[in-house]
Design a protein around this motif. Structure first.
Motif, PDB file in Angstrom:
ATOM      1  N   GLU A  94      42.123  45.039  35.160  1.00 45.49           N
ATOM      2  CA  GLU A  94      43.405  44.409  34.854  1.00 45.49           C
ATOM      3  C   GLU A  94      43.404  43.962  33.398  1.00 45.49           C
ATOM      4  O   GLU A  94      42.340  43.761  32.802  1.00 45.49           O
ATOM      5  CB  GLU A  94      43.629  43.178  35.741  1.00 45.49           C
ATOM      6  CG  GLU A  94      43.530  43.433  37.229  1.00 45.49           C
ATOM      7  CD  GLU A  94      43.374  42.127  38.002  1.00 45.49           C
ATOM      8  OE1 GLU A  94      44.404  41.492  38.310  1.00 45.49           O
ATOM      9  OE2 GLU A  94      42.217  41.742  38.267  1.00 45.49           O
ATOM     10  N   VAL A  95      44.591  43.783  32.858  1.00 46.27           N
ATOM     11  CA  VAL A  95      44.698  43.174  31.535  1.00 46.27           C
ATOM     12  C   VAL A  95      44.304  41.704  31.659  1.00 46.27           C
ATOM     13  O   VAL A  95      44.705  41.005  32.592  1.00 46.27           O
ATOM     14  CB  VAL A  95      46.134  43.307  30.989  1.00 46.27           C
ATOM     15  CG1 VAL A  95      46.283  42.539  29.682  1.00 46.27           C
ATOM     16  CG2 VAL A  95      46.482  44.777  30.782  1.00 46.27           C
ATOM     17  N   ALA A  96      43.487  41.227  30.729  1.00 47.15           N
ATOM     18  CA  ALA A  96      43.006  39.844  30.780  1.00 47.15           C
ATOM     19  C   ALA A  96      44.112  38.882  30.373  1.00 47.15           C
ATOM     20  O   ALA A  96      44.743  39.045  29.326  1.00 47.15           O
ATOM     21  CB  ALA A  96      41.803  39.675  29.857  1.00 47.15           C
ATOM     22  N   CYS A  97      44.359  37.884  31.218  1.00 51.47           N
ATOM     23  CA  CYS A  97      45.344  36.843  30.933  1.00 51.47           C
ATOM     24  C   CYS A  97      45.050  35.677  31.861  1.00 51.47           C
ATOM     25  O   CYS A  97      44.150  35.751  32.710  1.00 51.47           O
ATOM     26  CB  CYS A  97      46.765  37.354  31.138  1.00 51.47           C
ATOM     27  SG  CYS A  97      47.102  37.899  32.832  1.00 51.47           S
TER      28      CYS A  97
ATOM     29  N   ILE B  37      39.808  42.798  32.159  1.00 48.27           N
ATOM     30  CA  ILE B  37      38.822  42.205  33.063  1.00 48.27           C
ATOM     31  C   ILE B  37      38.698  43.126  34.262  1.00 48.27           C
ATOM     32  O   ILE B  37      39.692  43.604  34.802  1.00 48.27           O
ATOM     33  CB  ILE B  37      39.220  40.774  33.485  1.00 48.27           C
ATOM     34  CG1 ILE B  37      38.139  40.170  34.395  1.00 48.27           C
ATOM     35  CG2 ILE B  37      40.600  40.725  34.140  1.00 48.27           C
ATOM     36  CD1 ILE B  37      38.304  38.670  34.629  1.00 48.27           C
ATOM     37  N   GLU B  38      37.456  43.420  34.644  1.00 45.47           N
ATOM     38  CA  GLU B  38      37.242  44.343  35.749  1.00 45.47           C
ATOM     39  C   GLU B  38      36.079  43.878  36.609  1.00 45.47           C
ATOM     40  O   GLU B  38      35.321  42.974  36.228  1.00 45.47           O
ATOM     41  CB  GLU B  38      36.976  45.754  35.236  1.00 45.47           C
ATOM     42  CG  GLU B  38      35.766  45.904  34.347  1.00 45.47           C
ATOM     43  CD  GLU B  38      35.611  47.331  33.814  1.00 45.47           C
ATOM     44  OE1 GLU B  38      36.637  48.020  33.669  1.00 45.47           O
ATOM     45  OE2 GLU B  38      34.471  47.733  33.550  1.00 45.47           O
ATOM     46  N   ASP B  39      35.958  44.489  37.783  1.00 46.65           N
ATOM     47  CA  ASP B  39      34.842  44.160  38.667  1.00 46.65           C
ATOM     48  C   ASP B  39      33.528  44.389  37.941  1.00 46.65           C
ATOM     49  O   ASP B  39      33.382  45.374  37.205  1.00 46.65           O
ATOM     50  CB  ASP B  39      34.865  45.046  39.924  1.00 46.65           C
ATOM     51  CG  ASP B  39      36.149  44.913  40.711  1.00 46.65           C
ATOM     52  OD1 ASP B  39      36.801  43.864  40.597  1.00 46.65           O
ATOM     53  OD2 ASP B  39      36.505  45.872  41.428  1.00 46.65           O
ATOM     54  N   TYR B  40      32.575  43.485  38.147  1.00 45.95           N
ATOM     55  CA  TYR B  40      31.243  43.669  37.566  1.00 45.95           C
ATOM     56  C   TYR B  40      30.562  44.840  38.269  1.00 45.95           C
ATOM     57  O   TYR B  40      30.557  44.939  39.499  1.00 45.95           O
ATOM     58  CB  TYR B  40      30.409  42.407  37.723  1.00 45.95           C
ATOM     59  CG  TYR B  40      29.043  42.508  37.090  1.00 45.95           C
ATOM     60  CD1 TYR B  40      28.875  42.208  35.747  1.00 45.95           C
ATOM     61  CD2 TYR B  40      27.934  42.919  37.823  1.00 45.95           C
ATOM     62  CE1 TYR B  40      27.628  42.310  35.145  1.00 45.95           C
ATOM     63  CE2 TYR B  40      26.688  43.014  37.232  1.00 45.95           C
ATOM     64  CZ  TYR B  40      26.545  42.707  35.897  1.00 45.95           C
ATOM     65  OH  TYR B  40      25.309  42.821  35.317  1.00 45.95           O
TER      66      TYR B  40
END
Length: 879
Positions: free
Chosen positions: A142-145, A208-211
């Motif tokens: 996702e876009v980080a926000c 931001i994404e799943d580790y």
């Protein structure tokens, strides 16, 4: 263009785009020379000395005054060069110029991906979405926000943030919470002031994404006419998650565990097909996850950084840049390359290993030194000089890089080579960075258990003795220590990332210069190590540190590693997993130990042998369930020991323990009095635990059981800190070795030589003593009469006056209003502790067991002689 810099007539040329005089341009020229292609350079603004150097190296080297090149610069330069020569193509390894490279090749007919494709491949969000839509990734991005951060925070699983269009590892880090909004804001401000990065990172939108958990690898790939050729794979044996960025300090090739794994090649083909890539050179980063699942981390449309080019060239006996250039200038080029994961029978394996030395902190390079090691690197590039100012603290800063190469007869020998280089290369380079000329030096102590306050003061006094500096104690709220040699920083939670960043900001605000440090609590073992790593101090890595605190993490790592001979491991269950819980219930009669994952001092440890026991154990552990509970197979105990020390120096202590539903250590005795075979087994077990937790130079306290049935050693619990029960004080009395001094010295200079021929001078012991059942104790009255009470206890044991050990260091454990139960359930349920010293005596343990037993039986009478005591419980000691 200067007339005297014109190329000779009718020579075709390749244009190299350079960012501020860098971007591997000498390496590209070497590759061009190797295949007979002339080249010239267009660079953005660069220092005069660098301009002069490049004008000597290249027949044509032009510079623009702007910090970064643009399309007009490329178009104009190509136009000038094309007046006299044919431009075959354009190349750049600088991430920020990849679109310009495509633009230039479109102008001259070089074979390359389009500008749109270049932008797509650099967009980490779009790549992830494409792979998911093709069934090649399970990772959500996702876009980080603020909204996506809040959602991720509530989800509670690990996530990773990175710039949508990145350069190197700038801004790439594990997500730590809403505070990362501030981190992104600060990073954007830093980049805006960074002449090297600001023109290419732009607005810096983050994703931001799943580790992605698993072993990390990279592949160096050339694509020609749609065919995907992998030249080399590298295994990133070390991946460092710093405070503000993620770096890859140590990589090797070939990854011996992947040899013969053809499905990686098939998967790579599917990835490139899904991304519609038909030509070019690529650096793919991916992970091998659980059950062999492959996940792409990112795909870079360029060669890899650091020394990957040199490593790949050695492994393949070819030149990756030369191959890339051929794909640009020759549309029909079709490389003939071997599968890097398939070795010919009887052929030697070419091995490489390279280490990159990084810094996270800002400051001035004060000193650079290299160690004389057993195998010197083939290539070593020092990238900083004394006096250089390092200005980045939220992105990677390269200090140096070194490459080792060799040959091996088989995969096992290749793995030996890799492990040897990893070991010797770690301390090959030392770069001292001074934060500022007028900074105040401090030695940082990261947290402590409340019972160890005196030991923190002891450390502070030794630091002042050694180097005349104070200690900065970074601890949880309310744990600051008022002492003239101690400054305090307190934080709400020492386990959180906010503790790390808060401590760093406190150091900056007070203009402190950390010169060394130690982590002195389990709670801060990960975060504290990260603080010290940030300042390039001599500390064991935070990677693996969690295993020294989280018992489930340790068991998982232990189960994945081969046990040394004579060492075993118990079965275990994660009680947060329903299937594990059901399996435990089905096998409950075998005997298990339920314990919290992240607690010490025997808190919550309960032996269960029935469903009723299990229900009681789960109820007693309600307060610890938040961090998780696990069950471990009950070991048939023969004896219990601990191995304690600093660095590679070890001391073995015999435990005095009691059996029952609440198994407890009630004492320690040294010397342990074990034979050479058992000594070797205990030291091997301890070394195994240290390897899994990452202990190398710091303190450790590893608890080990010997099974009475199999005579195998089991690691009960590892710790990367000094042991309790005054073990280090006993080591000083018994062996004359001051481990606190050694710990501080190792943190300051790292070079500690172990003393030779250490022999015990006396016998020492320590006991935890219970209070009278059903009542509280007037501690001041007990302390006043303690000598008399101890003499009475010895009288009851029948030990002659001249044989009695000296008792010292009495310390109360419980509060004065504590009413004692019939049995302590953890370390807090005891009245007090006492240490004992005496002449060397092989039966010293028996003396202390008798003292402990008689104390248990007679302490009520000693304190309340006119009252009737309750019947004391029978105590069953281990051995």
């Amino acid at each position: 263009m200067n007339a005297n810099c014109m190329l000779s007539a009718e020579e075709p040329v390749l244009v190299i785009l350079s960012h501020q005089g860098g971007s591997f341009i000498e390496k590209i020229k070497g590759a061009c020379d190797g295949i007979g292609v002339k080249c010239c350079v267009l660079s953005s603004n660069a220092p005069k000395a660098r301009r002069d150097q490049l004008r000597v190296t290249f027949e044509v080297a032009e510079f623009r005054e702007a910090e970064a090149l643009n399309q007009d610069d490329v178009k104009d330069f190509i136009g000038e060069v094309s007046k006299d020569r044919k431009v075959l193509g354009v190349i750049s390894v600088w991430e920020g110029y990849r679109d310009l490279m495509s633009f230039g090749n479109a102008l001259v007919g070089g074979h390359d991906i389009s500008i749109d494709s270049s932008r797509f491949l650099r967009d980490k969000k779009l790549i992830r979405d494409r792979l998911r839509s093709n069934g090649l990734s399970d990772i959500a991005s996702e876009v980080a926000c603020a909204q996506s951060f809040e959602k991720r925070g509530k989800k509670g699983t690990r996530s990773f943030i990175k710039p949508r269009f990145g350069v190197g590892s700038v801004g790439a880090k594990e997500f730590s919470g809403m505070s990362d909004l501030g981190y992104i804001s600060d990073l954007k401000e830093d980049v805006a002031n960074d002449a090297l990065l600001r023109e290419v990172l732009g607005t810096m939108e983050f994703v931001i994404e799943d580790y992605i958990d698993g072993q990390e690898y990279s592949a160096e790939i050339v694509v020609a006419n749609g065919a995907v050729f992998t030249l080399a794979f590298h295994h990133k044996l070390l991946v460092h998650h710093g405070v503000y960025t993620t770096t890859e300090p140590f990589s090797v090739s070939p990854p011996v565990e992947l040899v013969g794994c053809d499905r990686i090649q098939i998967w790579m083909q599917d990835v490139f097909k899904a991304l519609d890539v038909s030509t070019g050179c690529y650096h793919a980063e991916f992970k091998m996850c659980a059950a062999g699942k492959l996940e792409l981390i990112e795909l870079n449309p360029r060669v890899g950084g650091a020394l990957i080019i040199e490593s790949t060239n050695y492994i393949t006996d070819d030149n990756i840049l030369g191959l890339w250039i051929k794909t640009i200038v020759d549309r029909d080029f079709q490389p003939k390359l071997k599968n890097p994961l398939v070795a010919e029978a009887g052929a030697v394996i070419r091995c490489s290993a390279f280490r990159v030395y990084f810094s996270e902190t800002t400051g001035i390079v004060d000193q650079i030194s290299y160690k004389n090691i057993s195998k010197l690197p083939t290539i070593c590039n020092t990238l900083v000089s004394i006096g250089d100012r390092l200005s980045r603290d939220k992105s990677e800063q390269y200090l140096a890089q070194a490459l080792w190469v060799g040959e091996a007869a088989n995969s096992a020998k290749a793995a030996e080579f890799h492990n040897h280089i990893m070991s010797i290369s770690e301390n090959y380079l030392t770069v001292d960075i001074k934060t500022s000329a007028d900074a105040t030096p401090v030695f940082v102590v990261l947290d402590y258990n409340l019972s160890r306050k005196k030991d923190v003061i002891k450390i502070a006094e030794k630091v002042y003795e050694f180097c005349g500096t104070k200690v900065l104690l970074a601890s949880a709220l309310g744990k600051g220590i008022n002492h003239p040699n101690i400054e305090n920083f307190e934080s709400v939670c020492t386990r959180s990332t906010e503790f790390v960043t808060g401590c760093i900001e406190f150091i900056k605000a007070h203009n402190y210069d950390p010169i060394g440090g130690v982590v002195f609590s389990d709670d801060a073992i990960v975060t504290g190590s990260r603080v010290l790593e940030y300042y390039n101090l001599k500390v064991d890595s935070h990677e693996g540190a969690l295993r020294s605190y989280d018992k489930l993490q340790y068991r998982r790592a232990e189960s994945a590693a081969p046990c040394p001979e004579g060492v075993n491991r118990p079965r275990f269950k994660d009680l947060s997993i329903p299937a594990d819980y059901r399996a435990l219930v089905a096998d409950i009669s075998a005997g298990w130990v339920v314990k919290p994952r992240c607690e010490g001092n025997n808190r919550g440890v309960v032996v269960v042998k029935s469903a009723l026991d299990l229900n009681e154990a789960m109820s007693l552990n309600q307060n610890y369930a938040g961090d998780g509970l696990l069950a471990e197979e009950l070991i048939k105990i023969g004896s219990e020991y601990s191995v304690d020390g600093v660095g590679s120096l070890n001391f073995i202590t015999k435990k005095i323990s009691v059996r029952g539903k609440f198994p407890l250590e009630v004492g320690q005795v040294m010397p342990a009095g074990v034979d050479p075979d058992l000594t070797a087994k205990l030291l091997c077990s301890s070394a195994f635990a240290n390897a899994l937790t990452g202990q190398k130079r710091g303190a450790f306290h590893n608890e080990i059981m010997l099974c009475e049935n199999s005579n195998e050693a089991y690691v009960v619990e590892p710790n990367r800190r000094p042991g309790g029960m005054q073990i280090w004080d006993m080591i000083l009395d018994c062996y004359g070795v001051d481990l606190y001094s050694r710990w501080v010295r190792s943190a300051l200079d790292g070079a500690i030589h172990n003393p030779e021929n250490i022999a015990p001078k006396m016998s020492c012991g320590f006991l935890m003593l219970h209070g009278p059942v059903g009542t509280a104790v007037n501690q001041m009255a007990l302390l006043r009469d303690l000598d008399t009470i101890v003499d009475k206890i010895w009288d009851r044991t029948g030990v002659p006056l001249e044989k009695r050990p000296q008792h010292l260091s009495p310390s109360f454990i419980s509060t004065e209003d504590y009413v004692f139960e019939s049995q302590a359930v953890d370390g807090h349920g005891f009245l007090m502790s006492i240490r004992f010293n005496g002449e060397f005596n092989p039966h010293f343990e028996e003396l202390l067991v008798q003292f402990h037993l008689n104390w248990q039986h007679h302490i009520f009478d000693a304190l309340h002689p006119k009252e009737t005591s309750s019947n004391p419980r029978e105590i069953q000691y281990v051995n």
